[in-house]
Design an enzyme around this catalytic site. Sequence first.
Site, mmCIF file in Angstrom:
data_model
loop_
_atom_site.group_PDB
_atom_site.id
_atom_site.type_symbol
_atom_site.label_atom_id
_atom_site.label_comp_id
_atom_site.label_asym_id
_atom_site.label_seq_id
_atom_site.Cartn_x
_atom_site.Cartn_y
_atom_site.Cartn_z
ATOM 1 N N GLY A 72 0.815 -1.209 0.000
ATOM 2 C CA GLY A 72 0.000 0.000 0.000
ATOM 3 C C GLY A 72 0.848 1.258 0.000
ATOM 4 O O GLY A 72 2.025 1.222 -0.375
ATOM 5 N N HIS A 85 4.341 2.066 -8.119
ATOM 6 C CA HIS A 85 3.382 0.956 -8.109
ATOM 7 C C HIS A 85 2.481 1.015 -9.344
ATOM 8 O O HIS A 85 2.171 -0.007 -9.957
ATOM 9 C CB HIS A 85 2.503 1.013 -6.854
ATOM 10 N N SER A 87 9.434 6.171 -3.346
ATOM 11 C CA SER A 87 9.330 5.194 -2.266
ATOM 12 C C SER A 87 8.241 5.652 -1.311
ATOM 13 O O SER A 87 8.082 6.859 -1.070
ATOM 14 C CB SER A 87 10.666 5.117 -1.511
#
Length: 286
Positions: free
Chosen positions: A37, A43, A191
């Site tokens: 998450g 992502h 990140s």
Amino acid sequence: MIMPEKLTIVRTVVELRHAVAAFRAAGRTVGLVPTMGALHEGHVSLVKGALDRGDVPAASIFVNPTQFGPNEDFAAYPRDEAGDFAKLETAGCRIVFAPDKDEMYPVPMLTTVKVTGVTDGLCGPFRPGHFDGVATVVTKLLMMAMPDRGYFGEKDYQQLQVIKTMVRDLAMPMEIVGMPTVREPDGLAMSSRNRYLSAAERTTALQLYREMNTVAQTVRDGRSSCSEATAAASKALLAAGFDKVEYLTVVDAESLRPFEKVTGPARVIAATRLGRTRLIDNIAVS
Ligand code: PAF
């Protein structure tokens, strides 16, 4: 069968398997993007990677307690489930598996997946047990979803090599795809932990990418040995305000063994501490 166009949220392994089976029955392949998450563009690029290869993207969101050490940031790890679901849907993801701890670990685990060799150096000694936690939870996620492909970022380069090694050694019937690191316009690797950085630390953090690039150029041109180049870069990082350089080294891109002189595909790879943030990054030498 009519397939849902939107993101389907599933919480249990049974629901996940039904959702994947429905796409399979419609002749589709499935690509799994495992995450913890706090999603960012890195992502999203993994979801896009799955779409580009023709896979139906499925993601998982689970902050895995077994890969955090006792003094690490498990409790503080950023969580934003609603925001993550929105990002996944916008990116074209079709299934998200968001289990709770009891669904992932319904009984105390008596099994651990342990990968040796590629875990011996780099983050291995600094995060004891971390890669066992990662290898075990990723095995579970892959067995639960049984995707055609699993997508992982090169940002966590050692983790990627651990997972590739594990899938190869255990003959898991899926392909592992490593996707390039996504960077901020100024070069900082994206990140979930970058949000821990203060404004001043955010400026300092950029030096890591710069120094790694200097090392890559120096060793590629043969201007100095790997140990000389990385020692100079570590010194420069400490002078710039980094609190610690856990490692900064040049390694074989597959075995992760250190190079003194580059003789094949290589990565410059580093882990540092800046304030309360642990920053890792890596780049290819050529
Ligand atoms: O890279 C991560 O976010 C995690 O280590 C992973 C692969 C999802 C396993 O928990």
